[in-house]
Write a protein that holds these residues in place. Structure first.
Motif, PDB file in Angstrom:
ATOM      1  N   ALA A 252       0.837  -1.204   0.000  1.00  0.00           N
ATOM      2  CA  ALA A 252       0.000   0.000   0.000  1.00  0.00           C
ATOM      3  C   ALA A 252       0.871   1.252   0.000  1.00  0.00           C
ATOM      4  O   ALA A 252       0.562   2.243  -0.677  1.00  0.00           O
ATOM      5  CB  ALA A 252      -0.922  -0.009   1.213  1.00  0.00           C
ATOM      6  N   ALA A 253       1.972   1.194   0.747  1.00  0.00           N
ATOM      7  CA  ALA A 253       2.868   2.359   0.792  1.00  0.00           C
ATOM      8  C   ALA A 253       3.428   2.655  -0.589  1.00  0.00           C
ATOM      9  O   ALA A 253       3.521   3.809  -1.012  1.00  0.00           O
ATOM     10  CB  ALA A 253       4.004   2.083   1.773  1.00  0.00           C
ATOM     11  N   LEU A 256       0.748   4.147  -2.721  1.00  0.00           N
ATOM     12  CA  LEU A 256       0.502   5.533  -2.321  1.00  0.00           C
ATOM     13  C   LEU A 256       1.606   6.433  -2.873  1.00  0.00           C
ATOM     14  O   LEU A 256       1.343   7.520  -3.388  1.00  0.00           O
ATOM     15  CB  LEU A 256       0.477   5.575  -0.795  1.00  0.00           C
ATOM     16  N   ASN A 283      -3.953   4.760  10.199  1.00  0.00           N
ATOM     17  CA  ASN A 283      -3.150   5.916   9.807  1.00  0.00           C
ATOM     18  C   ASN A 283      -2.798   5.894   8.328  1.00  0.00           C
ATOM     19  O   ASN A 283      -2.803   6.925   7.658  1.00  0.00           O
ATOM     20  CB  ASN A 283      -1.866   5.965  10.637  1.00  0.00           C
ATOM     21  N   THR A 284      -2.465   4.713   7.838  1.00  0.00           N
ATOM     22  CA  THR A 284      -2.102   4.634   6.425  1.00  0.00           C
ATOM     23  C   THR A 284      -3.304   4.953   5.545  1.00  0.00           C
ATOM     24  O   THR A 284      -3.180   5.639   4.524  1.00  0.00           O
ATOM     25  CB  THR A 284      -1.557   3.226   6.101  1.00  0.00           C
ATOM     26  N   LEU A 287      -3.812   8.647   5.547  1.00  0.00           N
ATOM     27  CA  LEU A 287      -2.913   9.310   4.588  1.00  0.00           C
ATOM     28  C   LEU A 287      -3.437   9.199   3.170  1.00  0.00           C
ATOM     29  O   LEU A 287      -3.366  10.144   2.378  1.00  0.00           O
ATOM     30  CB  LEU A 287      -1.521   8.674   4.670  1.00  0.00           C
ATOM     31  N   LEU A 290      -6.204  11.590   2.720  1.00  0.00           N
ATOM     32  CA  LEU A 290      -5.678  12.949   2.541  1.00  0.00           C
ATOM     33  C   LEU A 290      -5.204  13.149   1.109  1.00  0.00           C
ATOM     34  O   LEU A 290      -5.486  14.175   0.486  1.00  0.00           O
ATOM     35  CB  LEU A 290      -4.507  13.184   3.495  1.00  0.00           C
ATOM     36  N   ALA A 291      -4.497  12.147   0.607  1.00  0.00           N
ATOM     37  CA  ALA A 291      -4.007  12.240  -0.771  1.00  0.00           C
ATOM     38  C   ALA A 291      -5.163  12.270  -1.762  1.00  0.00           C
ATOM     39  O   ALA A 291      -5.051  12.840  -2.853  1.00  0.00           O
ATOM     40  CB  ALA A 291      -3.082  11.066  -1.069  1.00  0.00           C
ATOM     41  N   LEU A 317       1.562  12.891  14.186  1.00  0.00           N
ATOM     42  CA  LEU A 317       2.230  13.502  13.032  1.00  0.00           C
ATOM     43  C   LEU A 317       1.275  13.641  11.854  1.00  0.00           C
ATOM     44  O   LEU A 317       1.254  14.665  11.166  1.00  0.00           O
ATOM     45  CB  LEU A 317       3.427  12.642  12.608  1.00  0.00           C
ATOM     46  N   ILE A 318       0.497  12.607  11.639  1.00  0.00           N
ATOM     47  CA  ILE A 318      -0.436  12.663  10.497  1.00  0.00           C
ATOM     48  C   ILE A 318      -1.553  13.665  10.793  1.00  0.00           C
ATOM     49  O   ILE A 318      -2.018  14.382   9.904  1.00  0.00           O
ATOM     50  CB  ILE A 318      -0.983  11.253  10.190  1.00  0.00           C
ATOM     51  N   SER A 321      -0.297  16.864   9.776  1.00  0.00           N
ATOM     52  CA  SER A 321      -0.402  17.017   8.319  1.00  0.00           C
ATOM     53  C   SER A 321      -1.820  17.371   7.925  1.00  0.00           C
ATOM     54  O   SER A 321      -2.063  18.239   7.081  1.00  0.00           O
ATOM     55  CB  SER A 321      -0.020  15.705   7.624  1.00  0.00           C
ATOM     56  N   ARG A 325      -3.045  20.812   6.104  1.00  0.00           N
ATOM     57  CA  ARG A 325      -3.750  20.785   4.815  1.00  0.00           C
ATOM     58  C   ARG A 325      -5.147  21.385   4.898  1.00  0.00           C
ATOM     59  O   ARG A 325      -5.675  21.866   3.893  1.00  0.00           O
ATOM     60  CB  ARG A 325      -3.839  19.350   4.300  1.00  0.00           C
ATOM     61  N   ALA A 352       7.508  17.846   9.666  1.00  0.00           N
ATOM     62  CA  ALA A 352       6.104  18.217   9.844  1.00  0.00           C
ATOM     63  C   ALA A 352       5.993  19.641  10.359  1.00  0.00           C
ATOM     64  O   ALA A 352       5.146  20.424   9.919  1.00  0.00           O
ATOM     65  CB  ALA A 352       5.436  17.252  10.821  1.00  0.00           C
ATOM     66  N   GLN A 355       6.418  22.224   7.706  1.00  0.00           N
ATOM     67  CA  GLN A 355       5.228  22.417   6.860  1.00  0.00           C
ATOM     68  C   GLN A 355       4.202  23.297   7.564  1.00  0.00           C
ATOM     69  O   GLN A 355       3.583  24.169   6.943  1.00  0.00           O
ATOM     70  CB  GLN A 355       4.636  21.061   6.499  1.00  0.00           C
TER      71      GLN A 355
ATOM     72  N   LEU B  20       4.741  12.444   6.184  1.00  0.00           N
ATOM     73  CA  LEU B  20       4.639  13.879   5.947  1.00  0.00           C
ATOM     74  C   LEU B  20       4.562  14.218   4.484  1.00  0.00           C
ATOM     75  O   LEU B  20       4.195  15.294   4.095  1.00  0.00           O
ATOM     76  CB  LEU B  20       5.836  14.555   6.586  1.00  0.00           C
ATOM     77  N   LEU B  22       2.846  12.443   2.433  1.00  0.00           N
ATOM     78  CA  LEU B  22       1.733  11.592   2.022  1.00  0.00           C
ATOM     79  C   LEU B  22       2.240  10.275   1.511  1.00  0.00           C
ATOM     80  O   LEU B  22       1.793   9.755   0.501  1.00  0.00           O
ATOM     81  CB  LEU B  22       0.854  12.296   0.986  1.00  0.00           C
ATOM     82  N   GLY B  23       3.218   9.769   2.186  1.00  0.00           N
ATOM     83  CA  GLY B  23       3.654   8.401   1.954  1.00  0.00           C
ATOM     84  C   GLY B  23       2.756   7.524   2.795  1.00  0.00           C
ATOM     85  O   GLY B  23       1.555   7.712   2.842  1.00  0.00           O
ATOM     86  N   CYS B  24       3.353   6.624   3.537  1.00  0.00           N
ATOM     87  CA  CYS B  24       2.507   5.674   4.233  1.00  0.00           C
ATOM     88  C   CYS B  24       3.221   5.144   5.441  1.00  0.00           C
ATOM     89  O   CYS B  24       4.421   4.976   5.439  1.00  0.00           O
ATOM     90  CB  CYS B  24       2.212   4.510   3.292  1.00  0.00           C
ATOM     91  N   SER B  25       2.476   4.891   6.479  1.00  0.00           N
ATOM     92  CA  SER B  25       3.085   4.168   7.577  1.00  0.00           C
ATOM     93  C   SER B  25       2.970   2.689   7.274  1.00  0.00           C
ATOM     94  O   SER B  25       2.067   2.252   6.596  1.00  0.00           O
ATOM     95  CB  SER B  25       2.380   4.490   8.885  1.00  0.00           C
TER      96      SER B  25
END
Lengths: 463, 569
Positions: A252-253, A256, A283-284, A287, A290-291, A317-318, A321, A325, A352, A355, B20, B22-25
């Motif tokens: 998935a990473a 993404l 969390n993933t 993200l 968000l994307a 942290l997310i 972000s 945003r 972070a 940003q 940060l 927009l990658g991924c954990s």
């Protein structure tokens, strides 16, 4: 009844009788502790085991079960399944033997793996995958001459693939033949999709040949390459069966990162079904949302993650972000401030924070945060690029130029860094350097729109 | 050499940072090991070592945790080494305890000092005052104040501690006054002399900028929770260099020296004269990052030359999970070679040093195969059987669960012993008993050698994570001749690093007296050579200190420990 027909019936009866009297196939391999398995793995191997039980004499079913175990790192169960499949196979069992060798090797049984690979290669000399594995095993055992033979066969079978040249090059290096090795490795670099591994070995060959400058460059470019393994007829199934959580999250990473957001989303939703309260999954997916520009859903996921573990560092942290945003700058600053305090030696909170500070218009502090992040994490090109852009935005042209140059020392093919060099050189009035940088960017990516725009601008300035 | 077979990479890189962008954990794939098994081509021999810990009174048991929280530092703890704290000539033992991270310092979990009384080891921790309760990692032994006795530096997750030896059997905590209370997560420490000016300095390998608040969740085999790998935290720590100012105070010169500008997940460190020019270099084994080889330049700055010299990464250009470091001239060319221990699925990697350039010679040396299934930590080259060839010991123990079910949570693995059979050639020594020092599985971490019983051969201290400390008395060299030299400073304390050359009819044999190497360990610094494989005893022996001070002994006697004092003191 005609005599021929009665003979057929008799034979069929005898066959049935023999089958009934033959030794029953062994019980299908199941894990002794299924409750410890990831639910997705449990379901997969459970289904494959049920299928194997439904067709107890099917080598295919046992073999597929073995692949299911292998794909999810359960080496012993995989080995046992392949060992059941091999005698049941009415055709050529070489693929099951090959995979038996692979899992033996992964389980640390290197010598047995080698023995099995030799057998496979004898039976299937045309299998480049088996030859490559054999070559690698021989290298591990220190038999460089044997490895050369195996890899030369791969070169013949797969002349368009780097694998044979790479392996043979390494073996020749070990045999003290750097000139031959260099020729082979140059070919491997040319053929490889990810030539880093070939480059490093090529650097070693150049060094042995006294070609110091080329060696230094090849060694520097050759770090951290990925091994390239040739596919066998079951490689696709193996990929399909890889369902354990860590592998799925890694996939998935990558999705993404390559902005294939729908696929990443689908995969993560599957993970979420099994792990509804796991912060890493939530969390993933946040993200990804968000994307996908779906911040409300991202926030909902983050809230669930915080409910599962209020202190989980990554979630905060997310959340920062998310806040940046969605324009909640105060929250972003608060969250990133806390993160920096909690982990001052970690680059991520500083990134972070930068940003959030940019969003707050505090550019000087943002640059300082990114500089700290860069001190802590020199291996991430994105930090260099973000800081470079920040320098440009605050007209620190020389700093930006130096930073882009620094990043290019590490990643000579980093097109955005070449473009940064071009922009800052232009700003500093050095059109010659700017032209060189644009040309370098276009050589690496001939269709890059910003490179073309910069080229046009340069033509205007020059002409 | 990293396995080229894996299609699943261990650590998921760029996780925190990626969040940060927009990658991924992500979670770490299983760092699993296969089950070890005896192999066909092994050499069988009588057991080389016998357990001496319990019979001699050592009852230390390391604790990594009391719960199942799986805090990252737990699995790396377990240090120990040798110190002659009472100055009686034999080696005493200092063992570094872990503890229970969530609850913090707990008097139940403290380091331990055992005095070697010749017949027994006696726990003198309380009277000596060295029972630090920090979550311990490694140690260094040095005479930091030049008063002629050996002091003790303890590396922790959390503030480190310097104990000054008061010369009367007690120590004082002088950390604050000496300015060496590094609070980063230090693992291994190398005492050495930078200038060299006779004042012993300290290099600290620091691991990861981890804290409980940055702990993350990882899964291993089959999806169960497990320890993470270092790159999951994206927070490699810079190392620390403390310069001894000669007045009982150290100055942190990490920044000005350049050491502090470089980041790595440091676990093992050794000081060595890599190119034979009588200056001292430092080699750091980093976990899943390129290793570092630091050279000091004329302006006092240190420069990492590991990549150019070929000992940063393996032959495939891959950074491996560096844990411990063994040093020895295994190819007999006069320069020290390096062996770095790694995770299962990677080999332990042998870098042969040819005129200052390294070649990954793992496969051709015979060291690759058996290490692939085990995770190595402490390691040492020594001529255990006195045949004149360096042998290799590797203490093994996983860092993550390997299997499901039963004892799946155990990190235990058997150790490895290789017999040196020729220049850069080794063969595996098989265990003769499943419950012996080689056959049994434990979670090995520190490995430190000393001749604790003064019989001339190297014995092994092994500290097991969540297990007992083992004292392995050497039996392989019984009755075989040897030569040993103990280089000392002008005030009589042991030198942390000196090169030793034995001139034999077959040529020169270089070795070194070295404190710092292995993993979270401190060796007895003694130059040693077995003589049973030589036709004649060495005609000459030469001790070379950093800076070039040299002492030559002609016709040195065998089977005696020779104490050689640095000239000019």
């Amino acid at each position: 009844m005609p005599a021929t027909d009665s003979r057929v019936v008799l034979l069929a009866l005898c066959g049935a009788l023999l089958a009934a009297c033959a030794e029953p196939p062994p019980p299908v391999v199941r894990t002794s502790t299924p409750e410890e398995l990831d639910p997705a793995v449990r379901r997969l191997v459970g289904r494959l085991a049920d299928e194997a039980e439904a067709a107890p004499r099917s080598a295919e079913a046992r073999g597929r079960l073995g692949l299911g175990y292998e794909a999810n790192l359960l080496w012993r169960e995989a080995q046992a399944s392949f060992e059941q499949a091999i005698p049941l196979e009415e055709g050529d069992p070489w693929v099951w033997e090959l995979h038996r060798a692979i899992v033996l090797r992964e389980a640390g049984e290197t010598r047995q793996a080698l023995e099995q690979l030799r057998q496979v290669v004898d039976e299937r000399p045309e299998s480049s995958a088996a030859r490559q594995r054999l070559g690698l095993a021989l290298l591990e055992l220190g038999d460089a001459a044997g490895a050369v033979e195996a890899f030369e066969a791969v070169m013949e079978l797969e002349p368009g693939e780097a694998a044979g040249y790479l392996g043979a090059g390494e073996a020749r290096l070990l045999l003290g033949e750097p000139r031959v090795a260099a020729d082979l490795l140059e070919k491997a670099v040319e053929l490889s999709a990810d030539p880093a591994q070939a480059r490093y070995r090529l650097g070693l060959a150049y060094r042995a040949l006294g070609r110091e400058e080329e060696a230094a460059s090849a060694l520097a470019l050759g770090l951290e390459g990925e091994p390239e393994l040739l596919r066998d007829p079951r490689s696709s199934a193996l990929r399909e069966y890889t369902v354990y959580l860590a592998a799925r999250l890694e996939r998935a990473a990558k999705l993404l990162e390559s902005e294939r957001l729908d696929k990443a989303s689908t995969l993560l939703e599957i993970c979420l079904d099994d792990h509804p309260e796991r912060p890493t999954v939530l969390n993933t997916l946040a993200l990804t949302r968000l994307a996908q520009d779906r911040p409300d859903e991202a926030r909902e996921l983050l809230d669930r993650s915080l409910a599962a573990d209020p202190e989980y560092f990554e979630t905060h942290l997310i959340l920062a972000s998310w806040a940046t945003r969605t324009g909640r700058i105060a929250l972003a600053l608060e969250e990133t401030g806390r993160a920096v305090e909690a982990a001052p030696g970690n680059a991520a909170p500083h990134t972070a924070r930068s940003q959030a500070l940019v969003a707050a218009g505090r550019y000087g502090e943002a640059a300082a945060s990114l500089e700290r992040a860069l001190e802590l994490e020199v291996r991430d090109p994105r930090i260099y690029l973000a800081l470079g852009v920040l320098y440009e935005g605050t007209e620190r042209w020389s700093d930006a130029l130096a930073l882009y140059r620094r990043s290019l020392e590490r990643w000579p093919a980093l097109v955005p860094a070449w473009l940064g060099v071009a922009r800052t050189s232009l700003a500093l009035g050095d059109t010659e350097k700017a032209r060189e940088a644009v040309d370098a960017a276009l050589r690496l990516d001939s269709g890059h729109p910003e490179a073309h725009l910069l080229a046009l601008r340069l033509e205007e300035e020059e002409g | 050499m990293r396995s080229r077979w894996l299609w699943v990479r261990g650590p998921v890189a760029a996780v925190l940072a990626a969040a940060l962008w927009l990658g991924c954990s992500g979670e770490e794939a299983g760092r699993s090991a296969g089950d070890p098994a005896a192999t066909a081509a092994e050499t069988t021999a009588p057991e080389w070592f016998e357990d001496a810990a319990a019979p001699l009174g050592i009852d230390f048991r390391h604790v990594r945790a009391t719960g199942d929280q799986l805090w990252f530092p737990e699995m790396s703890s377990g240090g120990g080494g040798w110190i002659d704290y009472d100055g009686d000539g034999d080696q005493d033992l200092y063992l570094v305890q872990g503890g229970d991270l969530p609850t913090g310092p707990d008097p139940r979990f403290h380091n331990a000092l055992y005095r070697n009384d010749g017949e027994r080891f006696v726990d003198v921790t309380a009277s000596a005052g060295v029972g630090d309760t920090g979550f311990g990692m490694g140690l260094a032994v040095l005479d930091y104040d030049g008063d002629g006795d050996e002091d003790l530096y303890v590396a922790n997750y959390g503030p480190n501690v310097l104990y000054r030896n008061e010369g009367d059997g007690t120590f004082s905590d002088v950390t604050a006054a000496a300015g060496v209370g590094e609070s980063a997560w230090t693992t291994s420490v190398a005492p050495f002399d930078i200038e060299p000016d006779g004042d012993i300095d300290l290099f600290l390998a620091n691991y990861v900028a981890w804290s409980p608040s940055t702990e993350v969740e990882c899964t291993g085999v089959g999806g169960i929770r497990d320890y993470c790998g270092p790159n999951r935290y994206q927070a490699p720590a810079p190392d620390t260099l403390y310069r001894n100012d000669g007045n009982g105070v150290f100055t942190d010169v990490s920044a000005e020296s350049g050491i502090g500008e470089s980041f790595g997940n440091g676990l093992g460190v050794t000081a060595l004269d890599f190119d034979g020019d009588s200056s001292t270099e430092l080699y750091v084994a980093n976990d899943l990052m390129a290793n570092q080889l630091w050279f000091r330049s004329a302006d006092g700055r240190w420069v990492d030359e590991a990549i150019e010299r070929g000992c940063a990464v393996n032959m495939a250009g891959a950074a491996e999970a560096g844990m411990g470091v063994a040093v020895g001239d295994v190819d007999l060319n006069g320069l020290p070679d390096l062996l770095v221990t790694h995770l299962a699925q990677e080999t332990n990697t042998l870098y042969l040093n040819h005129d200052g350039l390294c070649a990954d010679s793992t496969t051709t040396s015979g060291l690759a195969m058996d290490s692939l299934s085990r995770t190595g930590f402490g390691t040492v080259f020594a001529d255990f059987d006195h045949d004149g060839w360096l042998d290799l010991w590797v203490s093994n123990g996983r860092v993550a669960r390997a299997r499901l079910g039963g004892d799946g949570a155990s990190l235990d693995e058997p150790n490895l012993l290789y017999r040196g059979t020729g220049p850069a050639r080794f063969e595996i020594v098989a265990p003769s008993r499943p419950d012996g020092p080689l056959g049994r599985a434990e979670t090995g971490r520190a490995t430190a050698v000393a001749d604790f019983d003064l019989d001339g051969d190297p014995d092994i201290l092994e500290v097991n994570n969540q297990g007992p400390a083992r004292l392995l008395r050497n039996r392989a060299a019984d009755g075989r001749p040897w030569m040993a030299v103990l280089p000392v400073e002008a005030n009589g304390t042991r030198t942390p690093l000196a090169r030793v050359r034995f001139d034999t009819v077959a040529g020169e044999r270089w070795t070194a007296a070295r404190r710092a190497a292995s993993y979270c360990s401190s060796h007895e610094p003694i130059g040693h050579l077995g003589l049973s494989g030589l036709d004649e005893a060495p005609a000459e022996l030469r001790v070379v200190w950093p800076g070039g001070a040299t002492v030559v002994l002609r016709s040195p006697p065998a089977n005696r420990r020779l104490v050689v004092r640095r000239p000019g003191g």
